[in-house]
Write a protein that holds these residues in place. Structure first.
Motif, PDB file in Angstrom:
ATOM      1  N   GLU A 213       0.564  -1.102  -0.548  1.00 23.88           N
ATOM      2  CA  GLU A 213      -0.039  -0.236   0.183  1.00 23.88           C
ATOM      3  C   GLU A 213       0.715   0.907  -0.050  1.00 23.88           C
TER       4      GLU A 213
ATOM      5  N   ARG B  44       0.674  -0.425  -9.548  1.00 19.43           N
ATOM      6  CA  ARG B  44      -1.136  -0.198 -10.242  1.00 19.43           C
ATOM      7  C   ARG B  44      -1.265  -2.054 -11.127  1.00 19.43           C
ATOM      8  N   LYS B  45      -0.148  -2.837 -10.651  1.00 15.23           N
ATOM      9  CA  LYS B  45      -0.360  -3.692 -11.263  1.00 15.23           C
ATOM     10  C   LYS B  45       0.189  -5.136  -9.740  1.00 15.23           C
ATOM     11  N   GLN B  46      -0.480  -6.102 -10.294  1.00 15.06           N
ATOM     12  CA  GLN B  46      -0.823  -7.599  -9.393  1.00 15.06           C
ATOM     13  C   GLN B  46       0.324  -8.174  -9.394  1.00 15.06           C
TER      14      GLN B  46
ATOM     15  N   LEU C  27      -6.955  -7.365  -2.780  1.00 16.04           N
ATOM     16  CA  LEU C  27      -6.400  -6.293  -4.094  1.00 16.04           C
ATOM     17  C   LEU C  27      -7.159  -5.642  -4.639  1.00 16.04           C
TER      18      LEU C  27
ATOM     19  N   LYS D  10      -8.725  -1.654  -6.828  1.00 16.05           N
ATOM     20  CA  LYS D  10      -7.654  -0.905  -7.568  1.00 16.05           C
ATOM     21  C   LYS D  10      -8.757   0.640  -7.612  1.00 16.05           C
ATOM     22  N   SER D  11      -8.230   1.781  -7.162  1.00 16.21           N
ATOM     23  CA  SER D  11      -8.724   2.980  -6.960  1.00 16.21           C
ATOM     24  C   SER D  11      -9.633   3.666  -8.217  1.00 16.21           C
TER      25      SER D  11
ATOM     26  N   SER E 225      -7.286   6.972  -8.764  1.00 18.63           N
ATOM     27  CA  SER E 225      -6.326   6.876  -9.523  1.00 18.63           C
ATOM     28  C   SER E 225      -5.793   5.333 -10.266  1.00 18.63           C
ATOM     29  N   GLY E 226      -6.780   5.000  -9.809  1.00 16.65           N
ATOM     30  CA  GLY E 226      -5.872   3.453 -10.537  1.00 16.65           C
ATOM     31  C   GLY E 226      -4.666   3.302  -9.402  1.00 16.65           C
ATOM     32  N   VAL E 227      -4.889   3.039  -8.477  1.00 17.01           N
ATOM     33  CA  VAL E 227      -3.855   2.739  -7.348  1.00 17.01           C
ATOM     34  C   VAL E 227      -4.443   1.292  -6.643  1.00 17.01           C
ATOM     35  N   LEU E 228      -3.701   0.545  -6.856  1.00 12.71           N
ATOM     36  CA  LEU E 228      -3.564  -0.894  -5.811  1.00 12.71           C
ATOM     37  C   LEU E 228      -3.273  -0.362  -4.321  1.00 12.71           C
TER      38      LEU E 228
END
Length: 300
Positions: free
Chosen positions: A166, A171-173, A197, A199-200, A203-206
């Motif tokens: 975090e 952005r990728k698993q 997990l 994704k926001s 923002s696309g952030v995991l």
């Protein structure tokens, strides 16, 4: 999630072991698995399945469908508080989780449900049984015992790994897996952790959908068991303990304690580790089906 919106109701209950403690029950997310030809199935004695720490109702989707089909009973797979799609709360202990499950059973008017719980879920199920024995038709704790026992240090490592994931804004698993590999060698366990997990959308952030800080501060609670005296709290209903022979959570020396709290218990050993329902779903299903069919034949 704001506690005021996540808590559906709050009540004060007094138990000898928990005097002057106010707890709020949460409305739990669940998936209902109906058997084929559900119009002909019995609505009595449904199964309710509780997952373990960091798990969710999705973990037991296959076994839930198999049990619904084999037993011709509805199966409710629940997300416990602070897990899956259920609400979050700063309190995470067995009495509070048992409150949630107790309320779920009453709200859905489940008649004599069979409560199945794995690991953390097993202690939740045992807590429900010891507080509300007449509520259940049968109890099946999976690889946990009614004793205080320190959690494996692995759980603390997993939380440290999730914190690092975090903090990095990935952005990728595959990036998350790379970070978690520093904390856990087994790909299957890393995949299990990454089921949390999300994704926001902005923002696309995991990040993780479970409240990591709350669970980290509650690890000691997860090793505890809220009952000490089997004279004061005893469940005399039919009970099946299922344990993995390569796990350490239900050693032989706790069997006398199990017998004091649950005098009608049987035990089924399965050659596997702690994750019985995932490692050996075929043998687990056979154990549950045999146990419940024997109960049915005894009652007929």
């Amino acid at each position: 999630m704001n506690k005021a919106t996540s808590v559906t109701s709050c009540r004060r209950r007094f138990f000898k072991a928990f005097q002057n403690v106010q707890r709020c029950h949460l409305s739990l997310a669940y998936t209902l698995h109906e058997p084929p030809h559900s119009l002909n199935c019995s609505k009595d004695y449904p199964l309710v399945i509780l997952h373990g720490l960091f798990g969710s109702k999705q973990n037991h989707r296959s076994i839930s469908k198999a049990l619904a089909r084999e037993l011709q009973r509805p199966v409710y797979a629940l997300d416990l508080r602070n897990h899956g799609e259920s609400p979050h709360d700063s309190v995470h202990d067995y009495p509070s989780m048992a409150d949630d499950v107790d309320e779920f059973i009453h709200h859905h008017r489940l008649k004599q449900p069979v409560l199945i719980g794995h690991s953390m879920g097993a202690k939740v199920a045992m807590t429900v049984a010891l507080r509300s024995s007449s509520l259940l038709g049968a109890l099946i704790p999976v690889d946990n015992a009614p004793v205080d026992a320190l959690l494996k240090s692995d759980f603390g490592k997993y939380l440290a790994g999730m914190r690092e994931v975090e903090s990095t804004g990935i952005r990728k698993q595959v990036q998350a897996d790379h970070i978690l590999s520093k904390y856990e060698d087994a790909p299957a366990i890393r995949q299990f952790l990454m089921t949390n997990l999300v994704k926001s959308p902005n923002s696309g952030v995991l990040g993780f959908r479970i409240p990591i800080q709350t669970l980290a501060s509650s690890l000691a609670n997860m090793g505890d068991f809220p009952f000490r005296d089997p004279v004061a709290a005893c469940h005399k209903g039919p009970t099946l303990f299922v344990r993995g022979t390569r796990s350490h959570y239900v050693p032989d020396d706790v069997l006398p304690v199990i017998g004091q709290f649950f005098p009608r218990f049987n035990i089924q050993d399965i050659d596997c580790g702690h994750w019985i329902m995932t490692e050996r779903p075929d043998l687990f299903k056979l154990a549950v089906v045999s146990f419940l069919r024997d109960l049915d034949s005894d009652e007929s």
